[in-house]
Design a protein around this motif. Structure first.
Motif, PDB file in Angstrom:
ATOM      1  N   VAL A  95      40.983  34.383  -2.419  1.00  0.00           N
ATOM      2  CA  VAL A  95      40.141  34.037  -3.365  1.00  0.00           C
ATOM      3  C   VAL A  95      40.054  35.482  -4.193  1.00  0.00           C
ATOM      4  N   LYS A  96      39.730  36.518  -3.451  1.00  0.00           N
ATOM      5  CA  LYS A  96      39.653  37.815  -3.925  1.00  0.00           C
ATOM      6  C   LYS A  96      41.087  38.210  -4.749  1.00  0.00           C
ATOM      7  N   GLU A  97      42.148  37.951  -4.065  1.00  0.00           N
ATOM      8  CA  GLU A  97      43.556  38.135  -4.454  1.00  0.00           C
ATOM      9  C   GLU A  97      43.615  37.473  -6.192  1.00  0.00           C
ATOM     10  N   ALA A 103      43.043  40.100 -13.486  1.00  0.00           N
ATOM     11  CA  ALA A 103      42.759  41.242 -13.966  1.00  0.00           C
ATOM     12  C   ALA A 103      43.964  42.412 -14.025  1.00  0.00           C
ATOM     13  N   PHE A 104      45.309  41.631 -13.947  1.00  0.00           N
ATOM     14  CA  PHE A 104      46.298  42.617 -13.593  1.00  0.00           C
ATOM     15  C   PHE A 104      46.716  43.958 -14.464  1.00  0.00           C
ATOM     16  N   SER A 105      46.248  43.688 -15.699  1.00  0.00           N
ATOM     17  CA  SER A 105      46.580  44.810 -16.762  1.00  0.00           C
ATOM     18  C   SER A 105      45.411  45.981 -16.428  1.00  0.00           C
ATOM     19  N   VAL A 106      44.346  45.750 -15.498  1.00  0.00           N
ATOM     20  CA  VAL A 106      43.470  46.851 -15.367  1.00  0.00           C
ATOM     21  C   VAL A 106      43.794  47.615 -14.192  1.00  0.00           C
ATOM     22  N   LYS A 107      43.913  49.021 -14.396  1.00  0.00           N
ATOM     23  CA  LYS A 107      44.094  49.792 -13.156  1.00  0.00           C
ATOM     24  C   LYS A 107      42.852  50.183 -12.638  1.00  0.00           C
ATOM     25  N   ASP A 108      41.623  50.487 -13.305  1.00  0.00           N
ATOM     26  CA  ASP A 108      40.494  51.134 -12.736  1.00  0.00           C
ATOM     27  C   ASP A 108      39.828  50.318 -11.906  1.00  0.00           C
ATOM     28  N   ILE A 112      37.365  46.496 -12.393  1.00  0.00           N
ATOM     29  CA  ILE A 112      37.745  45.242 -11.548  1.00  0.00           C
ATOM     30  C   ILE A 112      36.415  44.771 -10.753  1.00  0.00           C
ATOM     31  N   GLU A 113      35.858  45.651 -10.130  1.00  0.00           N
ATOM     32  CA  GLU A 113      34.683  45.419  -9.317  1.00  0.00           C
ATOM     33  C   GLU A 113      33.474  44.788 -10.285  1.00  0.00           C
ATOM     34  N   GLU A 114      33.294  45.325 -11.399  1.00  0.00           N
ATOM     35  CA  GLU A 114      32.376  44.930 -12.376  1.00  0.00           C
ATOM     36  C   GLU A 114      32.362  43.749 -12.870  1.00  0.00           C
ATOM     37  N   ARG A 115      33.824  43.447 -13.083  1.00  0.00           N
ATOM     38  CA  ARG A 115      34.182  42.129 -13.793  1.00  0.00           C
ATOM     39  C   ARG A 115      34.054  40.871 -12.524  1.00  0.00           C
ATOM     40  N   MET A 116      34.381  41.359 -11.291  1.00  0.00           N
ATOM     41  CA  MET A 116      34.117  40.393 -10.392  1.00  0.00           C
ATOM     42  C   MET A 116      32.999  40.238 -10.211  1.00  0.00           C
ATOM     43  N   GLU A 117      31.713  41.130 -10.316  1.00  0.00           N
ATOM     44  CA  GLU A 117      30.575  40.675 -10.064  1.00  0.00           C
ATOM     45  C   GLU A 117      30.262  39.806 -11.270  1.00  0.00           C
ATOM     46  N   ARG A 118      30.504  39.920 -12.286  1.00  0.00           N
ATOM     47  CA  ARG A 118      30.031  39.025 -13.384  1.00  0.00           C
ATOM     48  C   ARG A 118      30.677  37.520 -13.291  1.00  0.00           C
ATOM     49  N   GLY A 148      37.120  31.660 -13.268  1.00  0.00           N
ATOM     50  CA  GLY A 148      36.849  32.896 -12.995  1.00  0.00           C
ATOM     51  C   GLY A 148      38.060  34.021 -12.945  1.00  0.00           C
ATOM     52  N   ARG A 149      39.137  33.373 -12.735  1.00  0.00           N
ATOM     53  CA  ARG A 149      40.341  34.352 -12.823  1.00  0.00           C
ATOM     54  C   ARG A 149      40.574  34.574 -14.389  1.00  0.00           C
ATOM     55  N   ALA A 150      40.432  33.539 -15.192  1.00  0.00           N
ATOM     56  CA  ALA A 150      40.474  33.801 -16.455  1.00  0.00           C
ATOM     57  C   ALA A 150      39.351  34.731 -17.106  1.00  0.00           C
ATOM     58  N   LEU A 151      38.315  34.826 -16.482  1.00  0.00           N
ATOM     59  CA  LEU A 151      37.116  35.658 -16.902  1.00  0.00           C
ATOM     60  C   LEU A 151      37.602  37.152 -16.552  1.00  0.00           C
ATOM     61  N   MET A 152      38.221  37.427 -15.513  1.00  0.00           N
ATOM     62  CA  MET A 152      38.780  38.722 -15.391  1.00  0.00           C
ATOM     63  C   MET A 152      39.401  39.440 -16.072  1.00  0.00           C
ATOM     64  N   MET A 153      40.032  38.720 -17.207  1.00  0.00           N
ATOM     65  CA  MET A 153      40.788  39.519 -18.133  1.00  0.00           C
ATOM     66  C   MET A 153      39.834  39.502 -19.183  1.00  0.00           C
ATOM     67  N   GLN A 154      38.512  39.416 -19.288  1.00  0.00           N
ATOM     68  CA  GLN A 154      37.704  39.405 -20.611  1.00  0.00           C
ATOM     69  C   GLN A 154      38.370  38.847 -21.735  1.00  0.00           C
ATOM     70  N   PRO A 155      38.424  37.794 -21.640  1.00  0.00           N
ATOM     71  CA  PRO A 155      39.210  37.203 -23.020  1.00  0.00           C
ATOM     72  C   PRO A 155      38.079  37.117 -24.153  1.00  0.00           C
ATOM     73  N   LYS A 156      38.954  37.124 -25.142  1.00  0.00           N
ATOM     74  CA  LYS A 156      38.231  36.681 -26.698  1.00  0.00           C
ATOM     75  C   LYS A 156      38.063  35.272 -26.776  1.00  0.00           C
ATOM     76  N   LEU A 157      39.232  34.731 -26.372  1.00  0.00           N
ATOM     77  CA  LEU A 157      39.183  33.370 -26.595  1.00  0.00           C
ATOM     78  C   LEU A 157      39.656  32.603 -25.197  1.00  0.00           C
ATOM     79  N   LEU A 158      38.756  31.567 -24.939  1.00  0.00           N
ATOM     80  CA  LEU A 158      38.900  31.052 -23.375  1.00  0.00           C
ATOM     81  C   LEU A 158      39.478  29.579 -23.861  1.00  0.00           C
ATOM     82  N   MET A 159      40.555  29.196 -23.459  1.00  0.00           N
ATOM     83  CA  MET A 159      41.110  27.938 -23.676  1.00  0.00           C
ATOM     84  C   MET A 159      41.387  27.099 -22.187  1.00  0.00           C
ATOM     85  N   LEU A 160      40.532  26.097 -22.247  1.00  0.00           N
ATOM     86  CA  LEU A 160      40.440  25.326 -20.953  1.00  0.00           C
ATOM     87  C   LEU A 160      41.036  24.088 -20.945  1.00  0.00           C
TER      88      LEU A 160
END
Ligand SMILES: Nc1ncnc2c1ncn2[C@@H]1O[C@H](COP(=O)(O)OP(=O)(O)O)[C@@H](O)[C@H]1O
Ligand SMILES: [Mg+2]
Length: 235
Positions: A95-97, A103-108, A112-118, A148-160
């Motif tokens: 699940v973590k992976e 958040a593949f584009s995020v290096k920091d 990543i941890e903060e977004r995961m908490e969210r 949740g995986r989609a939210l990890m990229m902090q999208p502007k537009l979420l399509m479900l």
């Protein structure tokens, strides 16, 4: 302001004319739902927006920019998250992976941890399952993970794409509540559903698609009481 606008989009699969001049728009801060029967062209609409499928003609504007024919990794980078029909999480990854892939584009690491908490804030169950393989989770949990995986990229537009498909009513209820909450906090959402009743209840506006054509549009509450909509989709 319009965040996304499709103008006269025509999409084909070989000889099948799947989208016939689709025009629709999603304003910043809205939940817009696209409802229609199986095979109407809902998934094709989302795939055309995210770039998985190329339209033959028409224009897609996002944030004022022409993104027609932009490939999926670029639309994702630009902030369009597409949660596909049938979730498509990575069953063999934990699940973590799975979340980290979002958040593949995020290096920091800290970001990543903060977004995961969210994500855990919205889906506390995900936190309990962090080291489990994605594929061992229930359908509802997998849907939550996919969102949740989609939210990890902090999208502007979420399509479900049909988040309620195949899930028990109580889980559907929870997922729609979270969609509503995400929107209250400012996220713009394009929600594709066969479950028109639930979708129209939380949507600001809706579009009805029938065999590739938009046949009706209006505020969610209006479509909910519309006779034709009721007969075709809410029976
Ligand atoms: N990969 C594909 N190849 C050929 N035809 C397709 C493909 N995907 C969808 N279609 C057809 O395009 C139309 C719209 O499909 P789709 O967008 O999946 O509808 P919905 O999501 O509303 O159920 C249907 O007639 C479907 O059979
Ligand atoms: Mg579909």
């Amino acid at each position: 302001m319009s965040l996304l606008r499709l103008e006269n989009i025509n999409t084909f699969y070989g000889g099948i004319h799947a989208l016939k001049g689709v025009t629709l728009e999603v304003n910043e801060g809205e939940i817009v739902t696209l409802i229609g029967s199986n095979g109407a062209g809902k998934s094709t609409t989302l795939k055309t927006i995210s770039g998985q499928v190329k339209p033959k003609s028409g224009t897609i504007l996002y944030n004022g920019k022409d993104i027609t024919n932009t490939p999926p990794h670029v639309t994702a980078f630009d902030g369009i998250a597409h949660v596909p029909e049938g979730r498509r999480i990575f069953p063999r990854l934990t699940v973590k992976e799975n979340l980290e892939m979002g958040a593949f584009s995020v290096k920091d690491r800290k970001v990543i941890e903060e977004r995961m908490e969210r994500v855990f804030h919205y889906f506390p169950k995900i936190k309990e399952r962090l080291h489990q393989k994605g594929g061992t989770m229930s359908g509802g949990e997998q849907q939550m993970l996919a969102i949740g995986r989609a939210l990890m990229m902090q999208p502007k537009l979420l399509m479900l794409d049909e988040p309620s498909m195949g899930l028990a009513p109580i889980i559907v209820e929870q997922i729609f509540e979270i969609i509503h909450e995400l929107n209250e906090e400012g996220m713009t959402i394009l929600l594709v559903e066969q479950n028109a009743f639930q979708a129209l209840q939380i949507a600001h506006r809706g579009y009805v698609i029938q065999t590739g054509e938009i046949v009706m549009t209006g505020p969610g509450q209006e479509l909910l009481v519309n006779e034709q909509v009721r007969e075709a989709y809410l029976a």
